[in-house]
Structures are given as C-alpha cells and as structure tokens.
Scaffold this motif. Structure first.
Motif, PDB file in Angstrom:
ATOM      1  N   GLY A 259       6.973  -7.525  -2.932  1.00 49.16           N
ATOM      2  CA  GLY A 259       6.029  -8.049  -3.915  1.00 49.16           C
ATOM      3  C   GLY A 259       5.540  -6.924  -4.802  1.00 49.16           C
ATOM      4  O   GLY A 259       6.265  -5.949  -5.041  1.00 49.16           O
ATOM      5  N   GLU A 260       4.304  -7.039  -5.254  1.00 51.04           N
ATOM      6  CA  GLU A 260       3.714  -6.033  -6.124  1.00 51.04           C
ATOM      7  C   GLU A 260       3.644  -4.676  -5.409  1.00 51.04           C
ATOM      8  O   GLU A 260       3.308  -4.609  -4.225  1.00 51.04           O
ATOM      9  N   THR A 261       3.946  -3.618  -6.130  1.00 51.98           N
ATOM     10  CA  THR A 261       3.845  -2.271  -5.573  1.00 51.98           C
ATOM     11  C   THR A 261       2.383  -1.838  -5.571  1.00 51.98           C
ATOM     12  O   THR A 261       1.694  -1.948  -6.585  1.00 51.98           O
ATOM     13  N   VAL A 262       1.932  -1.362  -4.405  1.00 57.68           N
ATOM     14  CA  VAL A 262       0.538  -0.961  -4.209  1.00 57.68           C
ATOM     15  C   VAL A 262       0.509   0.423  -3.568  1.00 57.68           C
ATOM     16  O   VAL A 262       1.347   0.734  -2.720  1.00 57.68           O
ATOM     17  N   THR A 263      -0.457   1.246  -3.961  1.00 56.83           N
ATOM     18  CA  THR A 263      -0.665   2.543  -3.335  1.00 56.83           C
ATOM     19  C   THR A 263      -1.913   2.466  -2.469  1.00 56.83           C
ATOM     20  O   THR A 263      -2.959   1.979  -2.915  1.00 56.83           O
ATOM     21  N   GLY A 264      -1.780   2.915  -1.222  1.00 57.86           N
ATOM     22  CA  GLY A 264      -2.897   2.878  -0.284  1.00 57.86           C
ATOM     23  C   GLY A 264      -2.868   4.085   0.618  1.00 57.86           C
ATOM     24  O   GLY A 264      -2.115   5.039   0.374  1.00 57.86           O
ATOM     25  N   PRO A 265      -3.647   4.063   1.687  1.00 57.25           N
ATOM     26  CA  PRO A 265      -3.733   5.205   2.606  1.00 57.25           C
ATOM     27  C   PRO A 265      -2.404   5.583   3.259  1.00 57.25           C
ATOM     28  O   PRO A 265      -2.216   6.723   3.666  1.00 57.25           O
ATOM     29  N   TYR A 266      -1.486   4.627   3.364  1.00 60.62           N
ATOM     30  CA  TYR A 266      -0.208   4.892   4.018  1.00 60.62           C
ATOM     31  C   TYR A 266       0.945   4.954   3.027  1.00 60.62           C
ATOM     32  O   TYR A 266       2.093   4.649   3.357  1.00 60.62           O
ATOM     33  N   GLY A 267       0.630   5.356   1.787  1.00 60.61           N
ATOM     34  CA  GLY A 267       1.678   5.558   0.793  1.00 60.61           C
ATOM     35  C   GLY A 267       1.736   4.451  -0.241  1.00 60.61           C
ATOM     36  O   GLY A 267       0.814   3.645  -0.377  1.00 60.61           O
ATOM     37  N   THR A 268       2.847   4.438  -0.968  1.00 57.79           N
ATOM     38  CA  THR A 268       3.089   3.431  -2.003  1.00 57.79           C
ATOM     39  C   THR A 268       4.192   2.519  -1.505  1.00 57.79           C
ATOM     40  O   THR A 268       5.242   2.987  -1.054  1.00 57.79           O
ATOM     41  N   SER A 269       3.947   1.219  -1.580  1.00 57.04           N
ATOM     42  CA  SER A 269       4.901   0.264  -1.024  1.00 57.04           C
ATOM     43  C   SER A 269       4.870  -1.042  -1.800  1.00 57.04           C
ATOM     44  O   SER A 269       3.831  -1.445  -2.319  1.00 57.04           O
ATOM     45  N   ASN A 270       6.031  -1.696  -1.860  1.00 52.53           N
ATOM     46  CA  ASN A 270       6.092  -3.043  -2.417  1.00 52.53           C
ATOM     47  C   ASN A 270       6.232  -4.079  -1.297  1.00 52.53           C
ATOM     48  O   ASN A 270       6.466  -5.247  -1.544  1.00 52.53           O
ATOM     49  N   ILE A 271       6.073  -3.632  -0.048  1.00 51.66           N
ATOM     50  CA  ILE A 271       6.172  -4.537   1.095  1.00 51.66           C
ATOM     51  C   ILE A 271       4.820  -5.193   1.353  1.00 51.66           C
ATOM     52  O   ILE A 271       3.788  -4.519   1.364  1.00 51.66           O
ATOM     53  N   TRP A 272       4.836  -6.501   1.548  1.00 46.78           N
ATOM     54  CA  TRP A 272       3.630  -7.265   1.891  1.00 46.78           C
ATOM     55  C   TRP A 272       3.848  -7.920   3.242  1.00 46.78           C
ATOM     56  O   TRP A 272       4.932  -8.442   3.535  1.00 46.78           O
ATOM     57  N   ASP A 273       2.812  -7.842   4.085  1.00 51.98           N
ATOM     58  CA  ASP A 273       2.872  -8.367   5.446  1.00 51.98           C
ATOM     59  C   ASP A 273       2.248  -9.750   5.504  1.00 51.98           C
ATOM     60  O   ASP A 273       1.108  -9.935   5.083  1.00 51.98           O
ATOM     61  N   ASN A 274       2.987 -10.707   6.037  1.00 50.91           N
ATOM     62  CA  ASN A 274       2.436 -12.046   6.268  1.00 50.91           C
ATOM     63  C   ASN A 274       1.726 -12.010   7.614  1.00 50.91           C
ATOM     64  O   ASN A 274       2.345 -11.762   8.642  1.00 50.91           O
ATOM     65  N   ILE A 275       0.391 -12.210   7.582  1.00 55.75           N
ATOM     66  CA  ILE A 275      -0.402 -12.103   8.818  1.00 55.75           C
ATOM     67  C   ILE A 275      -0.799 -13.474   9.362  1.00 55.75           C
ATOM     68  O   ILE A 275      -1.291 -13.568  10.478  1.00 55.75           O
ATOM     69  N   ALA A 276      -0.590 -14.514   8.573  1.00 56.89           N
ATOM     70  CA  ALA A 276      -0.847 -15.903   8.975  1.00 56.89           C
ATOM     71  C   ALA A 276      -0.294 -16.783   7.863  1.00 56.89           C
ATOM     72  O   ALA A 276       0.085 -16.280   6.794  1.00 56.89           O
ATOM     73  N   ASN A 277      -0.267 -18.064   8.083  1.00 58.32           N
ATOM     74  CA  ASN A 277       0.259 -18.985   7.087  1.00 58.32           C
ATOM     75  C   ASN A 277      -0.506 -18.835   5.765  1.00 58.32           C
ATOM     76  O   ASN A 277      -1.716 -19.031   5.718  1.00 58.32           O
ATOM     77  N   GLY A 278       0.203 -18.421   4.704  1.00 59.83           N
ATOM     78  CA  GLY A 278      -0.421 -18.271   3.398  1.00 59.83           C
ATOM     79  C   GLY A 278      -1.354 -17.084   3.277  1.00 59.83           C
ATOM     80  O   GLY A 278      -2.223 -17.060   2.409  1.00 59.83           O
ATOM     81  N   GLN A 279      -1.190 -16.057   4.147  1.00 62.40           N
ATOM     82  CA  GLN A 279      -2.061 -14.884   4.124  1.00 62.40           C
ATOM     83  C   GLN A 279      -1.218 -13.607   4.152  1.00 62.40           C
ATOM     84  O   GLN A 279      -0.454 -13.380   5.086  1.00 62.40           O
ATOM     85  N   PHE A 280      -1.400 -12.784   3.105  1.00 61.19           N
ATOM     86  CA  PHE A 280      -0.618 -11.568   2.946  1.00 61.19           C
ATOM     87  C   PHE A 280      -1.520 -10.362   2.708  1.00 61.19           C
ATOM     88  O   PHE A 280      -2.544 -10.478   2.033  1.00 61.19           O
ATOM     89  N   VAL A 281      -1.112  -9.205   3.239  1.00 61.67           N
ATOM     90  CA  VAL A 281      -1.799  -7.936   2.979  1.00 61.67           C
ATOM     91  C   VAL A 281      -0.740  -6.906   2.598  1.00 61.67           C
ATOM     92  O   VAL A 281       0.405  -6.975   3.040  1.00 61.67           O
ATOM     93  N   SER A 282      -1.146  -5.945   1.770  1.00 62.36           N
ATOM     94  CA  SER A 282      -0.231  -4.874   1.388  1.00 62.36           C
ATOM     95  C   SER A 282       0.047  -3.972   2.581  1.00 62.36           C
ATOM     96  O   SER A 282      -0.865  -3.531   3.279  1.00 62.36           O
ATOM     97  N   ASP A 283       1.331  -3.676   2.784  1.00 66.25           N
ATOM     98  CA  ASP A 283       1.738  -2.812   3.886  1.00 66.25           C
ATOM     99  C   ASP A 283       1.237  -1.381   3.701  1.00 66.25           C
ATOM    100  O   ASP A 283       1.169  -0.625   4.667  1.00 66.25           O
TER     101      ASP A 283
END
Length: 102
Positions: free
Chosen positions: A62-86
């Motif tokens: 998905g969208e590329t995001v920069t956070g504490p663990y680097g820059t990633s375009n991976i998004w984690d599905n944590i529940a039905n219809g719920q995503f967080v940036s990896d």
C-alpha cells in the motif's frame, strides 16, 4: 484414559497451537492509527494504546510510510477491515512475515 485418546488429544492441542497467530509489538511511545485499508487516506478505524501488540493475519502492499522501523509499503491486516503500517510494528524483518492478503 486410553493411550489412543491421550495421543489424539495431544495431536489436537498441537494442531491448535500451530494455528496460533503471533503478536508483534507496536513501536514504544506510539499510539498507532488503525485504518480501513492500506494507506493514510483510508478511514481511521481506531487508535491503539501505548504498549499495544498486534496479530498479523496477512500483509498487503500500500502507501509507503516512514516510521520507527524504517520505510515500508507493507501494511499489516490486524483484524477484518483493520490495517496498520508495518513501519510501526516490530516484526524483525524488512519484508513480509505473513501471507499476502487476498
């Protein structure tokens, strides 16, 4: 209990443990936004509390995001219809750690 019953019960417990989804910690000091899809333009569903850990059911690009663990375009599905940036989840990897979402 017969030996066969004990062995059968043990096999069922081991099979259930194999399907347990591992939980991963969110970066310390972060209240992480949970989105309805893999990007910041998706609707905000909720905000995770400090010290949260999340299951990763599957992952998707998905969208590329920069956070504490680097820059990633991976998004984690944590529940039905719920995503967080990896980029905010400590998985120990820069790549995929779960199956790709269908």
């Amino acid at each position: 209990m017969a030996v066969e019953e004990v062995e059968s019960e043990r096999a069922e417990v081991e099979a259930a443990a194999a399907y347990t989804i591992k939980r991963y910690p969110v970066a310390p000091g972060v209240r992480l936004n949970v989105r309805s899809g893999p990007g910041t333009n998706y609707q905000l569903v909720k905000v995770l509390q400090y010290g949260a850990s999340v299951p990763i059911n599957c992952q998707t690009p998905g969208e590329t995001v920069t956070g504490p663990y680097g820059t990633s375009n991976i998004w984690d599905n944590i529940a039905n219809g719920q995503f967080v940036s990896d980029a905010y989840v400590r998985t120990g990897s820069d790549g995929y750690v779960a199956i790709r979402c269908a």
